[in-house]
Write a protein that holds these residues in place. Structure first.
Motif, PDB file in Angstrom:
ATOM      1  N   MET A   1       0.626  -0.979  -0.177  1.00 23.80           N
ATOM      2  CA  MET A   1       0.092   0.288   0.440  1.00 23.80           C
ATOM      3  C   MET A   1       1.239   0.868   0.056  1.00 23.80           C
ATOM      4  O   MET A   1       2.155   1.506   0.748  1.00 23.80           O
ATOM      5  N   THR A   2       1.025   1.821  -1.152  1.00 21.15           N
ATOM      6  CA  THR A   2       0.952   3.190  -1.136  1.00 21.15           C
ATOM      7  C   THR A   2       0.321   4.783   0.054  1.00 21.15           C
ATOM      8  O   THR A   2      -0.437   4.841  -0.041  1.00 21.15           O
ATOM      9  N   LYS A   3       1.473   4.710   0.409  1.00 25.81           N
ATOM     10  CA  LYS A   3       1.367   5.996   1.542  1.00 25.81           C
ATOM     11  C   LYS A   3       0.453   7.046   1.189  1.00 25.81           C
ATOM     12  O   LYS A   3       1.527   8.177  -0.369  1.00 25.81           O
ATOM     13  N   LYS A   4      -0.843   8.079   1.074  1.00 26.89           N
ATOM     14  CA  LYS A   4      -0.766  10.297   0.474  1.00 26.89           C
ATOM     15  C   LYS A   4       0.947  10.499   0.996  1.00 26.89           C
ATOM     16  O   LYS A   4       1.094  10.093   2.578  1.00 26.89           O
ATOM     17  N   ASN A   5       0.987  10.769   0.122  1.00 27.92           N
ATOM     18  CA  ASN A   5       2.078  11.383   0.676  1.00 27.92           C
ATOM     19  C   ASN A   5       1.885  13.235   0.829  1.00 27.92           C
ATOM     20  O   ASN A   5       3.293  14.117   1.020  1.00 27.92           O
ATOM     21  N   GLY A   6       0.835  14.244   0.172  1.00 22.88           N
ATOM     22  CA  GLY A   6       0.224  15.330  -0.113  1.00 22.88           C
ATOM     23  C   GLY A   6       0.923  16.061  -0.746  1.00 22.88           C
ATOM     24  O   GLY A   6       0.464  16.965  -0.775  1.00 22.88           O
ATOM     25  N   GLY A   7       1.503  15.103  -2.106  1.00 27.31           N
ATOM     26  CA  GLY A   7       2.334  16.102  -3.558  1.00 27.31           C
ATOM     27  C   GLY A   7       3.243  16.707  -2.912  1.00 27.31           C
ATOM     28  O   GLY A   7       3.808  16.286  -2.287  1.00 27.31           O
ATOM     29  N   PRO A   8       3.972  17.311  -3.456  1.00 25.12           N
ATOM     30  CA  PRO A   8       5.138  17.982  -3.762  1.00 25.12           C
ATOM     31  C   PRO A   8       4.972  19.155  -3.084  1.00 25.12           C
ATOM     32  O   PRO A   8       4.181  20.237  -2.712  1.00 25.12           O
ATOM     33  N   ALA A   9       6.068  19.665  -1.820  1.00 26.46           N
ATOM     34  CA  ALA A   9       6.321  20.284  -1.234  1.00 26.46           C
ATOM     35  C   ALA A   9       6.501  21.394  -1.592  1.00 26.46           C
ATOM     36  O   ALA A   9       6.193  22.727  -1.481  1.00 26.46           O
ATOM     37  N   PHE A  10       7.340  21.933  -3.235  1.00 26.36           N
ATOM     38  CA  PHE A  10       7.104  23.286  -3.300  1.00 26.36           C
ATOM     39  C   PHE A  10       7.480  23.091  -5.107  1.00 26.36           C
ATOM     40  O   PHE A  10       8.334  22.379  -5.724  1.00 26.36           O
ATOM     41  N   PRO A  11       6.076  22.681  -5.765  1.00 28.67           N
ATOM     42  CA  PRO A  11       5.890  22.492  -6.403  1.00 28.67           C
ATOM     43  C   PRO A  11       6.254  23.628  -7.866  1.00 28.67           C
ATOM     44  O   PRO A  11       6.638  24.712  -7.171  1.00 28.67           O
ATOM     45  N   GLN A  12       6.953  22.900  -9.434  1.00 25.56           N
ATOM     46  CA  GLN A  12       7.357  24.043  -9.468  1.00 25.56           C
ATOM     47  C   GLN A  12       6.936  23.978 -11.214  1.00 25.56           C
ATOM     48  O   GLN A  12       6.283  22.402 -11.561  1.00 25.56           O
ATOM     49  N   SER A  13       6.270  24.561 -12.210  1.00 23.90           N
ATOM     50  CA  SER A  13       6.111  24.862 -13.551  1.00 23.90           C
ATOM     51  C   SER A  13       6.538  25.549 -13.763  1.00 23.90           C
ATOM     52  O   SER A  13       7.141  27.264 -13.821  1.00 23.90           O
ATOM     53  N   GLY A  14       6.687  25.641 -14.984  1.00 30.91           N
ATOM     54  CA  GLY A  14       6.911  26.710 -15.995  1.00 30.91           C
ATOM     55  C   GLY A  14       8.008  26.236 -17.659  1.00 30.91           C
ATOM     56  O   GLY A  14       7.702  25.630 -18.067  1.00 30.91           O
ATOM     57  N   VAL A  15       9.141  27.026 -17.706  1.00 26.07           N
ATOM     58  CA  VAL A  15       9.749  27.094 -19.081  1.00 26.07           C
ATOM     59  C   VAL A  15      10.981  27.104 -18.390  1.00 26.07           C
ATOM     60  O   VAL A  15      11.332  27.574 -17.717  1.00 26.07           O
ATOM     61  N   CYS A  16      12.118  26.190 -19.326  1.00 27.12           N
ATOM     62  CA  CYS A  16      13.462  26.413 -19.296  1.00 27.12           C
ATOM     63  C   CYS A  16      13.923  27.814 -19.706  1.00 27.12           C
ATOM     64  O   CYS A  16      13.933  27.984 -20.775  1.00 27.12           O
ATOM     65  N   THR A  17      14.688  28.214 -18.654  1.00 17.67           N
ATOM     66  CA  THR A  17      14.965  29.376 -19.622  1.00 17.67           C
ATOM     67  C   THR A  17      17.111  29.081 -18.902  1.00 17.67           C
ATOM     68  O   THR A  17      17.318  30.153 -18.192  1.00 17.67           O
ATOM     69  N   PRO A  18      17.412  29.281 -20.386  1.00 19.11           N
ATOM     70  CA  PRO A  18      18.952  29.111 -20.287  1.00 19.11           C
ATOM     71  C   PRO A  18      20.006  30.382 -20.437  1.00 19.11           C
ATOM     72  O   PRO A  18      20.663  30.241 -19.506  1.00 19.11           O
ATOM     73  N   GLU A  19      19.315  31.084 -20.563  1.00 23.42           N
ATOM     74  CA  GLU A  19      19.602  32.807 -20.402  1.00 23.42           C
ATOM     75  C   GLU A  19      20.579  33.123 -19.201  1.00 23.42           C
ATOM     76  O   GLU A  19      22.013  34.050 -18.202  1.00 23.42           O
ATOM     77  N   ILE A  20      19.481  32.221 -17.889  1.00 24.30           N
ATOM     78  CA  ILE A  20      19.743  32.380 -16.374  1.00 24.30           C
ATOM     79  C   ILE A  20      20.108  31.210 -15.729  1.00 24.30           C
ATOM     80  O   ILE A  20      20.692  31.349 -14.488  1.00 24.30           O
ATOM     81  N   GLU A  21      20.552  30.118 -17.034  1.00 25.43           N
ATOM     82  CA  GLU A  21      20.949  29.198 -16.111  1.00 25.43           C
ATOM     83  C   GLU A  21      20.327  28.181 -15.497  1.00 25.43           C
ATOM     84  O   GLU A  21      20.252  27.963 -13.804  1.00 25.43           O
ATOM     85  N   SER A  22      19.038  28.920 -15.267  1.00 25.91           N
ATOM     86  CA  SER A  22      18.057  28.103 -14.739  1.00 25.91           C
ATOM     87  C   SER A  22      16.798  27.070 -15.597  1.00 25.91           C
ATOM     88  O   SER A  22      16.759  27.498 -16.368  1.00 25.91           O
ATOM     89  N   TRP A  23      16.070  26.705 -15.104  1.00 29.52           N
ATOM     90  CA  TRP A  23      14.668  25.460 -15.294  1.00 29.52           C
ATOM     91  C   TRP A  23      13.680  25.774 -14.466  1.00 29.52           C
ATOM     92  O   TRP A  23      13.760  25.818 -13.275  1.00 29.52           O
ATOM     93  N   ASP A  24      12.714  25.079 -15.452  1.00 26.66           N
ATOM     94  CA  ASP A  24      11.167  24.993 -14.202  1.00 26.66           C
ATOM     95  C   ASP A  24      10.172  24.643 -15.603  1.00 26.66           C
ATOM     96  O   ASP A  24      10.384  24.715 -15.958  1.00 26.66           O
TER      97      ASP A  24
END
Length: 85
Positions: free
Chosen positions: A1-24
């Protein structure tokens, strides 16, 4: 049985931004630290910072596992309370 984990604590969404060496990205948002892990870490932090002596006994590994299970037990209770409210 899998326990409920509450989902991500710090969810992210968006697009990759190579100019600032960041991804999302939506693909990454569901992985990583869960709410259950986050709550357990907070419980552990509080217990360790309280200065309360912990009985480790002769079997150090078993005592550490027992404490970790107790931290996750509290995290599970916190998730249940969160769902109930």
């Amino acid at each position: 049985m899998t326990k409920k984990n509450g989902g991500p604590a710090f969810p992210q969404s968006g697009v990759c931004t190579p100019e600032i060496e960041s991804w999302d990205s939506n693909d990454f948002g569901g992985r990583g630290l869960s709410m259950r892990d986050y709550f357990a870490a907070k419980v552990m932090q509080g217990v360790m910072a309280s200065g309360t002596p912990m009985s480790i006994g002769t079997n150090h590994q078993e005592a550490m596992l027992d404490m970790a299970l107790a931290f996750y037990s509290m995290a599970d209770a916190m998730l249940s309370a969160r769902e109930a409210s």
